[in-house]
Design an enzyme around this catalytic site. Structure first.
Site, PDB file in Angstrom:
ATOM      1  CB  SER A  49      37.013  56.974  38.782  1.00 56.29           C
ATOM      2  OG  SER A  49      37.867  57.968  38.277  1.00 56.29           O
ATOM      3  CD  GLU A  50      38.662  50.784  38.386  1.00 54.92           C
ATOM      4  OE1 GLU A  50      39.332  51.652  38.979  1.00 54.92           O
ATOM      5  OE2 GLU A  50      38.982  50.317  37.275  1.00 54.92           O
TER       6      GLU A  50
ATOM      7  CG  PHE B 299      40.735  42.962  33.650  1.00 58.95           C
ATOM      8  CD1 PHE B 299      41.207  41.755  33.141  1.00 58.95           C
ATOM      9  CD2 PHE B 299      40.771  44.081  32.836  1.00 58.95           C
ATOM     10  CE1 PHE B 299      41.700  41.675  31.839  1.00 58.95           C
ATOM     11  CE2 PHE B 299      41.266  44.006  31.525  1.00 58.95           C
ATOM     12  CZ  PHE B 299      41.725  42.801  31.028  1.00 58.95           C
TER      13      PHE B 299
ATOM     14  CG  ASP C 120      42.322  40.410  38.403  1.00 61.18           C
ATOM     15  OD1 ASP C 120      43.110  39.549  38.805  1.00 61.18           O
ATOM     16  OD2 ASP C 120      41.600  40.255  37.384  1.00 61.18           O
TER      17      ASP C 120
ATOM     18  CG  HIS D 148      44.966  42.537  34.064  1.00 63.18           C
ATOM     19  ND1 HIS D 148      46.073  43.008  34.725  1.00 63.18           N
ATOM     20  CD2 HIS D 148      44.320  43.639  33.591  1.00 63.18           C
ATOM     21  CE1 HIS D 148      46.097  44.332  34.638  1.00 63.18           C
ATOM     22  NE2 HIS D 148      45.041  44.744  33.973  1.00 63.18           N
TER      23      HIS D 148
END
Lengths: 335, 325
Positions: B59-60, B83, B85, B129
């Site tokens: 859950s960024e 990552f 990205d 990635h």
């Protein structure tokens, strides 16, 4: 899910008179702000809470001064309800140097850290995770602070809402989410774009949050559920979701007359206007008409004074432009 | 002195600051029990416990939102985005919330937080990635951007980032995780906004960042054998940018070559070229040359990825050709 509800101290008549005053102050402040839009004194955009005042006022009455409010771009009411004076809020809407943020934030970003108003956020749903972070900090530091996070029904369909609810539940955070469901997601009826009847409460229960529905046009009812949810959070029993059904009297924002809503629906909700309703209740509880008239006069005086003081504010100087990007007060990105 | 890998330096840098300051907390996906997917955080959960080192769901937005809310109320969070990205799924929190809120509130709030992330290519992970996103972060007012290239710098710049009162994006070149160098014992604290001159030469200045720094050094050695004597500067910090050191070193040789892993457009070298053109144009003896990854998503196959990211050979041939034209 069910949990034990801690005892909530009931409001006495004086408390209720204060709650009436607050609702009225929010109403008259925003009506004045709207008038000043029409005079082109308030620039940019603005989102009013007319009709929804019982929620901001009722929840604030249940908070301690050390608790935190996280509001949205429709945040004038939530800011004022925490005791922020009218003058700096109105001056902020006018873009004046005596504004709450000296004109650097505007209507959608009202913030007053000293009053626990930890920002008004204009990206839908973004502040739910941020409120979780404040709640985490209170939990970590062992304070009894609670983060209260207001948002609209439209926020319940964005990813950050779902991430935050799960996050709050797994970490058992002292956060209370308050969904002001005014039935319309901007220009679209919320039920037309949402798979469940109660967009916040139905989802919240799936994440294991205590989930509460309340009449958002009844300040006493809002106070009671908020006080219970805040007490649970303070006691370490985790997060809650309050979904308060309400209605905005105007459109989504300044540019929107709200014509997409059926007249009959608007009429039905105007009849449930929280302020006349609370007025009637106070008379039934033994308040005198004179008392209420005096409160109304007092609020009008406050709004008039704020208008005068806000208009008298200066234009923000160039010295502010490059200030406070960084904690050292400056904005330099190179040497 | 001890031999330390880049990945071990991350844990050592974080541990150094967590021992020193109780308000430093650390959260992210798989950072605790698993020790990080790149094994950069091994041992932190064991030493500091689950209250200060917290595993999160995938859950960024919640991770960075939580870091922001914690920072504005007195903690000093370190958040990991596994990552770089993945910044794309939580960029709102970084750009609209963390970066702008101090300014919008007229200085009412501060955000002493660090967001670490594995950045760039070299591991054959394919386009989602492997991207080098330092240029995304550099263009946002309100973010500091730090990119170490050695284990010692990882520790020292990590300490400086954690102690800094502003939000810092701390990008760790994944290609460097396994590199190893001697690192002094004891506390290491560096300072942000300081470029480092790694080698002095008289003919050309190679300015590099992150995983491009060791390549620039290797290229400089080869170029020396071909009669081209190069200065190599490790930028280390894009914001704040140490323009004094950079302009001085570029003026001294009269030639600038930037070595950038980011895709071509709007890479940091473009900004540096602009500063050089405006401020020391008449010190230049030839064109500024940018050596970058082409403007493409990174391919997965090793052969293709190696063609895309600037190599020692490409640096040597580009510099040689330009210096002899």
């Amino acid at each position: 899910m069910t949990t034990t509800t801690p005892a909530v101290s009931p409001l006495d008549l004086d408390d209720k008179l204060a709650l009436y005053r607050m609702q009225l102050a929010l109403r008259l402040f925003e009506q004045r702000a709207y008038d000043m839009f029409l005079e082109n004194l308030v620039k940019g955009t603005s989102h009013l809470s007319l009709g929804q005042e019982a929620i901001a006022a009722g929840v604030a009455a249940a908070m301690k001064p050390t608790d935190w409010t996280f509001a949205t771009y429709r945040g004038h009411a939530h800011t004022l309800a925490r005791g922020v004076p009218m003058t700096p809020v109105l001056a902020e809407l006018l873009g004046r140097s005596n504004g709450l943020m000296a004109g650097k934030g505007g209507s959608m970003h009202l913030t007053s850290v000293e009053h626990g108003v930890m920002g008004s956020y204009a990206i839908i749903g973004a502040h739910l995770p941020i409120a979780c972070g404040a709640a985490w900090s209170a939990q970590f530091r062992g304070t009894d602070q609670v983060a209260v996070c207001f948002f609209g029904d439209g926020s319940t369909n964005i990813g950050a809402f779902h991430e935050a609810l799960n996050f709050a539940a797994i970490w058992k955070l002292p956060v209370v989410f308050v969904c002001e469901n005014n039935l319309w997601m901007e220009y679209t009826r919320t039920t037309e774009v949402t798979a469940v009847e109660n967009p916040a409460a139905d989802r919240a229960s799936a994440y294991g949050l205590e989930s509460i529905m309340v009449d958002g046009n009844d300040a006493d009812a809002v106070y009671e559920v908020a006080a219970a949810a805040i007490a649970r959070a303070r006691a370490g029993e985790g997060p809650s979701m309050i979904e308060a059904k309400t209605y905005r009297h105007g459109g989504h924002s300044r540019a929107d007359p709200g014509k997409y809503r059926p007249d009959s629906e608007v009429a039905e909700w105007l009849a449930k206007d929280p302020i006349p309703r609370y007025h009637t209740r106070l008379l039934e509880l033994g308040a005198s008409e004179d008392q209420l008239v005096e409160i109304e006069r007092d609020v009008v005086r406050e709004v008039d004074l704020a208008t005068e003081q806000a208009k008298a504010g200066g234009v923000p100087g160039e010295d502010l432009l490059m200030k406070d990007v960084w904690a050292d007060g400056g904005s330099s990105w190179r040497n | 002195m001890a031999q330390l890998t880049f990945r071990e330096a991350i844990a050592r840098g974080i541990a150094q600051e967590m021992r020193r300051d109780e308000s430093v907390v650390f959260l992210g996906e798989d950072i605790g029990a698993a020790g990080g997917v790149f094994k950069g955080t091994v041992g932190l959960l064991e030493e500091f416990g689950g209250v200060r080192v917290r595993d999160t769901p995938i859950s960024e937005q919640a991770i960075l939102g939580a870091a922001m809310g914690a920072a504005m109320t007195g903690l000093k969070p370190i958040a990991e985005i596994m990552f770089a990205d993945f910044f794309a799924v939580c960029w709102d929190i970084v750009v609209n919330e963390i970066a702008k809120s101090r300014y919008m509130t007229n200085g009412q709030m501060t955000f002493p937080l660090v967001i670490r992330s594995g950045n760039g290519g070299g591991l054959r992970f394919g386009a989602q990635h492997s991207q080098s996103v330092e240029n995304w972060a550099m263009m946002v007012p309100g973010l500091k951007v730090v990119v170490p290239s050695t284990p010692e710098d990882v520790i020292g710049l990590m300490a400086a980032s954690i102690r800094d009162p502003d939000p810092v994006i701390f990008l760790e070149a994944k290609a460097l995780y396994s590199t190893k160098t001697e690192v002094p014992d004891g506390e290491i604290v560096d300072s942000l906004g300081t470029a480092k001159v790694l080698r002095s030469g008289s003919n050309a200045t190679l300015v590099a960042l992150g995983a491009m720094v060791p390549k620039a050094m290797k290229a400089a050695e080869e170029l020396a054998g071909q009669g081209i004597d190069c200065t190599v500067v490790d930028v280390r910090s894009l914001v704040p940018l140490d323009t004094q050191t950079l302009l001085r070193e570029i003026s001294a040789t009269g030639r600038l070559f930037t070595i950038e892993e980011n895709p071509r457009l709007c890479g940091w070298g473009g900004e540096l070229s602009s500063i050089v053109s405006e401020e020391i144009f008449y010190d230049l003896d030839g064109p500024i040359v940018r050596i970058t990854t082409p403007h493409i998503p990174l391919p997965a196959a090793d052969a293709l990825e190696d063609m895309a990211i600037p190599s020692v050979e490409r640096i040597v041939s580009t510099v040689n050709k330009s210096m002899n034209s």
